[in-house]
Write a protein that holds these residues in place. Structure first.
Motif, PDB file in Angstrom:
ATOM      1  N   ALA A 394       0.824  -1.209   0.000  1.00  0.00           N
ATOM      2  CA  ALA A 394       0.000   0.000   0.000  1.00  0.00           C
ATOM      3  C   ALA A 394       0.859   1.260   0.000  1.00  0.00           C
ATOM      4  CB  ALA A 394      -0.922   0.002   1.215  1.00  0.00           C
ATOM      5  N   ALA A 395       0.311   2.294  -0.573  1.00  0.00           N
ATOM      6  CA  ALA A 395       1.011   3.569  -0.636  1.00  0.00           C
ATOM      7  C   ALA A 395       1.183   4.159   0.759  1.00  0.00           C
ATOM      8  CB  ALA A 395       0.243   4.543  -1.525  1.00  0.00           C
ATOM      9  N   SER A 396       2.107   5.090   0.856  1.00  0.00           N
ATOM     10  CA  SER A 396       2.338   5.779   2.125  1.00  0.00           C
ATOM     11  C   SER A 396       1.050   6.421   2.607  1.00  0.00           C
ATOM     12  CB  SER A 396       3.422   6.842   1.938  1.00  0.00           C
ATOM     13  OG  SER A 396       3.600   7.589   3.122  1.00  0.00           O
ATOM     14  N   GLY A 397       0.743   6.228   3.894  1.00  0.00           N
ATOM     15  CA  GLY A 397      -0.461   6.805   4.464  1.00  0.00           C
ATOM     16  C   GLY A 397      -1.688   5.937   4.337  1.00  0.00           C
ATOM     17  N   ALA A 418      -3.438  -3.461  13.363  1.00  0.00           N
ATOM     18  CA  ALA A 418      -3.302  -2.532  12.245  1.00  0.00           C
ATOM     19  C   ALA A 418      -2.136  -2.953  11.361  1.00  0.00           C
ATOM     20  CB  ALA A 418      -3.081  -1.114  12.751  1.00  0.00           C
ATOM     21  N   THR A 419      -2.281  -2.696  10.072  1.00  0.00           N
ATOM     22  CA  THR A 419      -1.189  -3.004   9.153  1.00  0.00           C
ATOM     23  C   THR A 419      -1.139  -1.972   8.043  1.00  0.00           C
ATOM     24  OG1 THR A 419      -0.206  -4.727   7.748  1.00  0.00           O
ATOM     25  CG2 THR A 419      -2.594  -4.525   7.692  1.00  0.00           C
ATOM     26  N   GLY A 420       0.047  -1.734   7.560  1.00  0.00           N
ATOM     27  CA  GLY A 420       0.274  -0.866   6.409  1.00  0.00           C
ATOM     28  C   GLY A 420       1.317  -1.519   5.531  1.00  0.00           C
ATOM     29  N   ASN A 421       2.070  -0.730   4.818  1.00  0.00           N
ATOM     30  CA  ASN A 421       3.045  -1.258   3.864  1.00  0.00           C
ATOM     31  C   ASN A 421       4.099  -2.117   4.576  1.00  0.00           C
ATOM     32  OD1 ASN A 421       5.514  -1.301   2.127  1.00  0.00           O
ATOM     33  ND2 ASN A 421       4.184  -0.135   0.765  1.00  0.00           N
ATOM     34  N   THR A 422       4.305  -3.332   4.068  1.00  0.00           N
ATOM     35  CA  THR A 422       5.321  -4.237   4.610  1.00  0.00           C
ATOM     36  C   THR A 422       6.550  -4.331   3.716  1.00  0.00           C
ATOM     37  OG1 THR A 422       4.377  -6.174   3.498  1.00  0.00           O
ATOM     38  CG2 THR A 422       3.541  -5.650   5.723  1.00  0.00           C
ATOM     39  N   GLY A 423       6.527  -3.563   2.627  1.00  0.00           N
ATOM     40  CA  GLY A 423       7.628  -3.618   1.674  1.00  0.00           C
ATOM     41  C   GLY A 423       7.249  -4.206   0.336  1.00  0.00           C
ATOM     42  N   GLY A 424       5.990  -4.616   0.196  1.00  0.00           N
ATOM     43  CA  GLY A 424       5.529  -5.160  -1.078  1.00  0.00           C
ATOM     44  C   GLY A 424       4.386  -6.126  -0.869  1.00  0.00           C
ATOM     45  N   TRP A 425       3.618  -6.370  -1.933  1.00  0.00           N
ATOM     46  CA  TRP A 425       2.442  -7.225  -1.850  1.00  0.00           C
ATOM     47  C   TRP A 425       2.800  -8.692  -1.629  1.00  0.00           C
ATOM     48  CZ3 TRP A 425      -1.817  -4.878  -0.748  1.00  0.00           C
ATOM     49  CH2 TRP A 425      -2.037  -3.569  -1.205  1.00  0.00           C
ATOM     50  N   GLN A 426       4.074  -9.052  -1.809  1.00  0.00           N
ATOM     51  CA  GLN A 426       4.527 -10.406  -1.482  1.00  0.00           C
ATOM     52  C   GLN A 426       5.663 -10.368  -0.465  1.00  0.00           C
ATOM     53  OE1 GLN A 426       3.159 -13.376  -2.381  1.00  0.00           O
ATOM     54  NE2 GLN A 426       1.498 -12.181  -3.297  1.00  0.00           N
ATOM     55  N   ARG A 429       4.928 -10.912   6.578  1.00  0.00           N
ATOM     56  CA  ARG A 429       5.315 -10.901   7.987  1.00  0.00           C
ATOM     57  C   ARG A 429       4.145 -11.440   8.814  1.00  0.00           C
ATOM     58  NH1 ARG A 429       6.042  -4.566   9.281  1.00  0.00           N
ATOM     59  NH2 ARG A 429       7.617  -4.928   7.665  1.00  0.00           N
ATOM     60  N   THR A 430       4.476 -12.017   9.966  1.00  0.00           N
ATOM     61  CA  THR A 430       3.463 -12.533  10.878  1.00  0.00           C
ATOM     62  C   THR A 430       3.198 -11.492  11.959  1.00  0.00           C
ATOM     63  OG1 THR A 430       4.220 -14.795  10.486  1.00  0.00           O
ATOM     64  CG2 THR A 430       2.829 -14.429  12.415  1.00  0.00           C
ATOM     65  N   VAL A 431       1.938 -11.085  12.100  1.00  0.00           N
ATOM     66  CA  VAL A 431       1.570 -10.031  13.053  1.00  0.00           C
ATOM     67  C   VAL A 431       0.680 -10.637  14.140  1.00  0.00           C
ATOM     68  CG1 VAL A 431       0.457  -7.792  13.361  1.00  0.00           C
ATOM     69  CG2 VAL A 431       1.680  -8.308  11.225  1.00  0.00           C
TER      70      VAL A 431
END
Length: 466
Positions: A394-397, A418-426, A429-431
């Motif tokens: 996802a984009a910043s923000g 909550a989750t946002g960008n992890t560095g890419g759609w693939q 990470r385990t949250v």
């Protein structure tokens, strides 16, 4: 053709005598005929998922199980004048929208004695026309543009186009992020047509809104006096993915996935779409080529549509069916529950995953989407923890919540993270998250909420713990 900009197609097809044209890039077979045509059968490897050949009696409206009428000057709660500045009032009158008894749909703009224009705009009831992951979608129509030219054509704006499914619930106020594909637009009776994709933000952004990423004007002699086929093909079987536009079987315009950032592309393509046919009068696009309508504009010249058809390849119908439930129908809450093993879902798609272990993940998840998992057994020792394997480009923000609810999508969440960008759609990470203590057997819902309309997370699997 939707809010703001140069779009709307009313593509013309020449339908000459059942000649079969092989499409070079896509290998598609397109039938062209001179009179009323049935919906072409699917080519080998393709499936027909929707079709209408408008073979109803003369002066009857469209089949309302297939189509809905857009009325007035805009969507409820949406932009005025459909967001484009057009001036007509859209109606469901058979004076404006009717089957002609010869196998055609006619959409006819009419000016009354006071100078007011009425016309027609219809949309498919279905909003789920989508390219399966790893497959293709093709949407096609045979159209004759309004046969009017010069000063008499000023302001005419016929179109054949598509909007992303998320537009309908909110009156397209989320345009252009949810995607618009203009398959055919013509303006002011010019011997030509235009194609475009709209996406991103407006104004400006990666898709140059409100203009969009367009084909430019393409000469089309004979498009007002005969039927021509217009089509778009979304190909997810290649990397990069591509959108390709065709007239009479010839690919004349292509947009590749690598022309845009991943978030913009995914939001504008990885979803269901609905189809729109309309003839607008006036607005921004005709204004860019001389304007209109004027007192000299001729009333009552229709766009004719011979058929509309939708095909998919590689996925068996354009939507992802839920996989069968696990053996016996029971799930152990403390084992790994694969996200793609849902019993029901809304708004998501599955895809191959690059995560450890392979298989599939569930992606294109945004605000309001959900996954349902039946018969999850927590036993008599209370579960107090939850964790999920997620990824996001996802984009910043842009971020959102992954929520766990029991037995109803509207019950209060027992936990979330909550989750946002992890560095890419693939980039996985385990949250972990804490949840309210739960025992027994329940239907588990993963629900997703965000303050932004963009997709924000993929889910590979989840599990519970003590």
């Amino acid at each position: 053709m939707h809010a703001l900009s140069h779009r709307r197609g009313r593509v013309v097809r020449i339908l000459a005598v059942m000649a079969v044209v092989a499409l070079a890039v896509a290998g598609w077979l397109t039938t062209r005929i001179s009179a009323s045509a049935a919906v072409p059968p699917p080519a080998p490897g393709w499936s027909l998922v929707f079709g209408d050949d408008f073979n109803g009696p003369a002066n009857t409206g469209v089949n309302r199980s297939n189509w809905l009428y857009s009325l007035g000057h805009g969507y409820p709660g949406g932009a005025a004048n459909w967001g484009t500045g057009e001036i007509e009032t859209m109606t469901d009158s058979t004076a404006n929208v009717f089957q002609d008894g010869q196998g055609h749909l006619a959409i006819k703009p009419i000016r009354d004695a006071a100078g007011n224009w009425t016309s027609g705009r219809i949309e498919t009831q279905r909003t789920d026309f989508a390219a399966p992951a790893g497959g293709k979608l093709r949407v096609e129509a045979a159209i004759q543009q309004p046969n009017v030219s010069g000063a008499a054509a000023a302001g005419y704006w016929p179109a054949f186009w598509m909007l992303g499914d998320a537009a309908r619930p909110v009156g397209a106020t989320n345009w252009p992020s949810i995607g618009e594909w203009d398959i055919l637009e013509n303006i002011n009776g010019r011997d030509s047509h235009f194609a475009a994709m709209h996406c991103g933000v407006s104004p400006g952004g990666p898709c140059n809104e409100t203009t969009g990423i367009g084909s430019g004007e393409r000469a089309c002699p004979g498009c007002k006096t005969g039927f021509h086929t217009y089509a778009i093909e979304y190909d997810r079987s290649t990397s990069p993915e591509t959108l390709r536009w065709f007239r009479d079987g010839q690919n004349f315009f292509t947009i590749s996935q690598n022309q845009l950032d991943a978030t913009t592309w995914n939001n504008a393509t990885h979803r269901g779409f609905f189809i729109i046919l309309n003839v607008a009068m006036g607005g921004g696009f005709p204004a860019a080529f001389g304007g209109g309508p004027t007192a000299a504009t001729q009333s009552g010249v229709p766009m004719l549509v011979d058929y509309v058809s939708v095909y998919t390849s590689g996925g068996g119908g354009g939507t992802t069916p839920p996989p069968p439930p696990p053996p016996g129908g029971a799930r152990d809450a403390y084992s790994t529950i694969q996200a793609e093993s849902f019993n029901a879902q809304s708004g998501t798609q599955t895809e191959a995953t690059a995560d450890t272990g392979g298989g599939e993940d569930v992606g294109w998840i945004g605000n309001g989407d959900w996954l349902q998992f039946d018969n999850v057994n927590f036993g008599s020792s209370a579960a107090t923890q939850f964790s999920a394997r997620v990824a996001s480009g996802a984009a910043s923000g842009v971020s959102g919540l992954v929520e766990v609810r029991l037995d109803s999508r509207t019950s209060a969440p027992i936990g979330s993270f909550a989750t946002g960008n992890t560095g890419g759609w693939q980039s996985w990470r385990t949250v972990p998250a804490n949840i309210a203590a739960v025992t027994g057997t329940h239907t588990v819902y993963l629900t997703f909420s965000s303050g932004q309309p963009a997709d924000y997370v993929n889910v590979n699997w989840f599990t519970f713990g003590h």
